[in-house]
Scaffold this motif. Structure first.
Motif, PDB file in Angstrom:
ATOM      1  N   LEU A 134     -26.303   2.450  -7.417  1.00  8.20           N
ATOM      2  CA  LEU A 134     -27.142   3.028  -6.228  1.00  8.20           C
ATOM      3  C   LEU A 134     -27.074   1.966  -4.942  1.00  8.20           C
ATOM      4  O   LEU A 134     -26.687   2.235  -3.807  1.00  8.20           O
ATOM      5  CB  LEU A 134     -28.344   3.321  -6.537  1.00  8.20           C
ATOM      6  N   GLU A 135     -27.141   0.747  -5.659  1.00  9.54           N
ATOM      7  CA  GLU A 135     -27.180  -0.481  -4.670  1.00  9.54           C
ATOM      8  C   GLU A 135     -25.683  -0.477  -3.839  1.00  9.54           C
ATOM      9  O   GLU A 135     -25.730  -0.705  -2.661  1.00  9.54           O
ATOM     10  CB  GLU A 135     -27.259  -1.904  -5.664  1.00  9.54           C
ATOM     11  N   ALA A 136     -24.668  -0.223  -4.430  1.00 14.51           N
ATOM     12  CA  ALA A 136     -23.315  -0.428  -4.063  1.00 14.51           C
ATOM     13  C   ALA A 136     -23.417   0.846  -2.968  1.00 14.51           C
ATOM     14  O   ALA A 136     -22.508   0.696  -1.865  1.00 14.51           O
ATOM     15  CB  ALA A 136     -22.302  -0.183  -5.216  1.00 14.51           C
ATOM     16  N   ALA A 137     -23.728   2.085  -3.518  1.00  8.22           N
ATOM     17  CA  ALA A 137     -23.670   3.161  -2.511  1.00  8.22           C
ATOM     18  C   ALA A 137     -24.403   3.160  -1.374  1.00  8.22           C
ATOM     19  O   ALA A 137     -24.076   3.436  -0.199  1.00  8.22           O
ATOM     20  CB  ALA A 137     -24.054   4.448  -3.523  1.00  8.22           C
ATOM     21  N   ILE A 138     -25.775   2.726  -1.287  1.00  6.57           N
ATOM     22  CA  ILE A 138     -26.330   2.344  -0.169  1.00  6.57           C
ATOM     23  C   ILE A 138     -25.705   1.396   0.677  1.00  6.57           C
ATOM     24  O   ILE A 138     -25.494   1.575   2.179  1.00  6.57           O
ATOM     25  CB  ILE A 138     -27.798   1.569  -0.639  1.00  6.57           C
ATOM     26  N   THR A 139     -25.018   0.242   0.161  1.00  8.64           N
ATOM     27  CA  THR A 139     -24.381  -0.659   1.097  1.00  8.64           C
ATOM     28  C   THR A 139     -23.154   0.060   1.695  1.00  8.64           C
ATOM     29  O   THR A 139     -22.734  -0.279   2.763  1.00  8.64           O
ATOM     30  CB  THR A 139     -23.819  -1.881   0.264  1.00  8.64           C
ATOM     31  N   ARG A 140     -22.308   0.858   0.863  1.00  7.97           N
ATOM     32  CA  ARG A 140     -21.324   1.583   1.529  1.00  7.97           C
ATOM     33  C   ARG A 140     -21.832   2.579   2.505  1.00  7.97           C
ATOM     34  O   ARG A 140     -21.028   2.664   3.409  1.00  7.97           O
ATOM     35  CB  ARG A 140     -20.589   2.377   0.264  1.00  7.97           C
ATOM     36  N   ALA A 146     -32.966  -1.451   4.079  1.00  4.91           N
ATOM     37  CA  ALA A 146     -33.691  -1.097   5.400  1.00  4.91           C
ATOM     38  C   ALA A 146     -33.118  -0.247   6.226  1.00  4.91           C
ATOM     39  O   ALA A 146     -34.114   0.630   6.596  1.00  4.91           O
ATOM     40  CB  ALA A 146     -33.869  -2.705   5.935  1.00  4.91           C
ATOM     41  N   ALA A 147     -31.873  -0.262   6.513  1.00  3.31           N
ATOM     42  CA  ALA A 147     -31.389   0.789   7.251  1.00  3.31           C
ATOM     43  C   ALA A 147     -31.387   2.315   6.844  1.00  3.31           C
ATOM     44  O   ALA A 147     -31.893   3.287   7.473  1.00  3.31           O
ATOM     45  CB  ALA A 147     -29.762   0.621   7.515  1.00  3.31           C
ATOM     46  N   LEU A 148     -31.332   2.432   5.687  1.00  3.42           N
ATOM     47  CA  LEU A 148     -31.596   3.692   4.709  1.00  3.42           C
ATOM     48  C   LEU A 148     -33.018   3.940   4.961  1.00  3.42           C
ATOM     49  O   LEU A 148     -33.399   5.152   5.128  1.00  3.42           O
ATOM     50  CB  LEU A 148     -31.264   3.493   3.198  1.00  3.42           C
ATOM     51  N   GLU A 149     -34.070   3.145   4.620  1.00  6.05           N
ATOM     52  CA  GLU A 149     -35.540   3.444   4.795  1.00  6.05           C
ATOM     53  C   GLU A 149     -35.608   3.894   6.134  1.00  6.05           C
ATOM     54  O   GLU A 149     -36.450   4.736   6.429  1.00  6.05           O
ATOM     55  CB  GLU A 149     -36.311   2.134   4.533  1.00  6.05           C
ATOM     56  N   LYS A 173     -21.729  10.695  -1.925  1.00  9.27           N
ATOM     57  CA  LYS A 173     -21.978  10.196  -0.971  1.00  9.27           C
ATOM     58  C   LYS A 173     -23.638  10.420  -0.610  1.00  9.27           C
ATOM     59  O   LYS A 173     -23.968  11.610  -0.961  1.00  9.27           O
ATOM     60  CB  LYS A 173     -21.259  10.937   0.351  1.00  9.27           C
ATOM     61  N   LEU A 174     -24.309   9.326  -0.132  1.00  9.58           N
ATOM     62  CA  LEU A 174     -25.514   9.328   0.009  1.00  9.58           C
ATOM     63  C   LEU A 174     -25.685   9.984   1.310  1.00  9.58           C
ATOM     64  O   LEU A 174     -25.092   9.632   2.270  1.00  9.58           O
ATOM     65  CB  LEU A 174     -26.277   8.083   0.111  1.00  9.58           C
ATOM     66  N   LYS A 175     -26.821  10.866   1.421  1.00 10.71           N
ATOM     67  CA  LYS A 175     -27.060  11.419   2.591  1.00 10.71           C
ATOM     68  C   LYS A 175     -28.657  11.527   2.722  1.00 10.71           C
ATOM     69  O   LYS A 175     -29.256  11.745   1.910  1.00 10.71           O
ATOM     70  CB  LYS A 175     -26.438  12.920   2.715  1.00 10.71           C
ATOM     71  N   VAL A 176     -29.079  11.400   4.058  1.00  6.45           N
ATOM     72  CA  VAL A 176     -30.549  11.500   4.488  1.00  6.45           C
ATOM     73  C   VAL A 176     -30.579  12.798   5.178  1.00  6.45           C
ATOM     74  O   VAL A 176     -29.825  12.970   6.123  1.00  6.45           O
ATOM     75  CB  VAL A 176     -30.922  10.132   5.231  1.00  6.45           C
ATOM     76  N   LEU A 177     -31.390  13.700   4.586  1.00  2.00           N
ATOM     77  CA  LEU A 177     -31.831  15.012   5.646  1.00  2.00           C
ATOM     78  C   LEU A 177     -33.198  15.297   5.472  1.00  2.00           C
ATOM     79  O   LEU A 177     -33.780  14.977   4.520  1.00  2.00           O
ATOM     80  CB  LEU A 177     -30.717  15.796   5.240  1.00  2.00           C
ATOM     81  N   ALA A 178     -33.643  16.126   6.360  1.00  2.00           N
ATOM     82  CA  ALA A 178     -34.781  16.840   6.215  1.00  2.00           C
ATOM     83  C   ALA A 178     -34.696  18.134   6.025  1.00  2.00           C
ATOM     84  O   ALA A 178     -33.964  19.034   6.597  1.00  2.00           O
ATOM     85  CB  ALA A 178     -35.610  16.478   7.502  1.00  2.00           C
ATOM     86  N   THR A 179     -35.624  18.887   5.339  1.00  2.00           N
ATOM     87  CA  THR A 179     -35.669  20.226   5.286  1.00  2.00           C
ATOM     88  C   THR A 179     -37.132  21.040   5.714  1.00  2.00           C
ATOM     89  O   THR A 179     -38.002  20.130   5.605  1.00  2.00           O
ATOM     90  CB  THR A 179     -35.264  20.753   3.880  1.00  2.00           C
ATOM     91  N   GLY A 180     -37.174  22.146   5.968  1.00  2.00           N
ATOM     92  CA  GLY A 180     -38.450  22.860   6.514  1.00  2.00           C
ATOM     93  C   GLY A 180     -38.888  23.523   4.952  1.00  2.00           C
ATOM     94  O   GLY A 180     -38.296  24.075   4.347  1.00  2.00           O
ATOM     95  N   ASN A 181     -40.346  23.670   5.161  1.00  2.00           N
ATOM     96  CA  ASN A 181     -40.947  24.447   4.292  1.00  2.00           C
ATOM     97  C   ASN A 181     -40.809  24.362   2.760  1.00  2.00           C
ATOM     98  O   ASN A 181     -40.931  22.936   2.361  1.00  2.00           O
ATOM     99  CB  ASN A 181     -40.846  25.752   4.441  1.00  2.00           C
ATOM    100  N   ALA A 182     -40.191  25.066   2.018  1.00  2.00           N
ATOM    101  CA  ALA A 182     -39.532  24.529   0.766  1.00  2.00           C
ATOM    102  C   ALA A 182     -38.183  24.478   0.300  1.00  2.00           C
ATOM    103  O   ALA A 182     -37.697  24.229  -0.805  1.00  2.00           O
ATOM    104  CB  ALA A 182     -40.183  25.835  -0.191  1.00  2.00           C
ATOM    105  N   ASP A 183     -37.703  24.331   1.578  1.00  2.00           N
ATOM    106  CA  ASP A 183     -36.079  24.362   1.480  1.00  2.00           C
ATOM    107  C   ASP A 183     -35.607  22.788   0.667  1.00  2.00           C
ATOM    108  O   ASP A 183     -36.253  21.784   0.868  1.00  2.00           O
ATOM    109  CB  ASP A 183     -35.162  24.339   2.667  1.00  2.00           C
ATOM    110  N   THR A 184     -34.651  22.778  -0.137  1.00  2.00           N
ATOM    111  CA  THR A 184     -33.922  21.745  -0.899  1.00  2.00           C
ATOM    112  C   THR A 184     -32.732  21.494  -0.813  1.00  2.00           C
ATOM    113  O   THR A 184     -31.820  22.525  -0.758  1.00  2.00           O
ATOM    114  CB  THR A 184     -34.435  21.895  -2.204  1.00  2.00           C
TER     115      THR A 184
END
Ligand code: MN
Length: 233
Positions: A134-140, A146-149, A173-184
């Protein structure tokens, strides 16, 4: 009074459940890797109710875990009683009902049960560090943790109304996203790794309307070791 279409909804849900369970691939979407399918039973908290304080008070954990989270399981149990869905994993119920307007109640309660399972698992007293993969994937994918946070916080703050901010794996590939209500992200073919609940019930007793304070307070409690295990499962 039970709506006249209740029986039809349950019958439809049961039919879908039967198909999903009988098939190797529950749905046409890419199947996320699920290390261990979640049963329709609320998991125990992995820590004492006051272990996340002061970021999250024992009172908030009590209401959130024992009222909100437990309530989704109770609603789900009523909805699946006597149907094929009663034996399905939470993931299978979510995948089989997503995007189906006539099964929205089933989807919402199963997804909220599942999302909260991951929420409690996403936090650990004192936080933890990611393992090598995970550390390697975060760096990539983000450069630094800190940037991911910062991206996670931005997603949490940018979600209008109730919802969730996620770190997910999209085929590695790591992705950050938001969802509404119960969506996943599960229904988008991704594997959820970490989640922050941004429904007001997650923070209102402690922070009132100050979602930013709540998000900042729990970032140091994220269980990156747990996310590592989910990434490499
Ligand atoms: Mn919640």
């Amino acid at each position: 009074m039970i709506p006249s279409n209740r029986r039809d909804v349950l019958r439809a849900a049961a039919a879908v459940g039967t198909v999903a369970l009988a098939s190797a691939a529950p749905v046409a979407r890419a199947a996320p890797r699920i290390a261990k399918p979640s049963p329709q039973v609320q998991p125990a908290l992995g820590y004492a109710p006051d272990a996340l304080a002061p970021a999250i008070s024992a009172q908030t954990v009590d209401f959130h875990y024992n009222k909100h989270h437990k309530g989704y399981f109770a609603n789900l149990a009523k909805l699946v009683a006597g149907t094929a869905m009663a034996a399905a994993s939470l993931e299978d119920v979510v995948l089989a009902t997503a995007g189906k307007p006539d099964q929205r109640a089933l989807f919402n309660n199963a997804a909220q049960a599942l999302n909260h399972n991951l929420y409690w698992q996403s936090l650990t007293p004192g936080g933890s560090a990611p393992m090598a993969a995970l550390e390697a994937a975060i760096t990539r994918d983000f450069g630094t943790r800190a940037a991911l946070e910062a991206e996670l916080a931005k997603a949490a703050m940018g979600q209008f109304g109730s919802g969730w901010a996620w770190l997910a794996s999209d085929a590695g590939k790591l992705k950050v996203l938001a969802t509404g209500n119960a969506d996943t992200p599960l229904t988008m073919g991704m594997t959820p790794l970490l989640v922050i609940d941004v429904w007001e019930h997650a923070y209102y007793l402690d922070k009132q309307n100050r979602r930013a304070d709540y998000v900042a307070a729990i970032l140091p409690l994220l269980d990156w070791a747990g996310a590592s295990a989910r990434l490499t499962a």
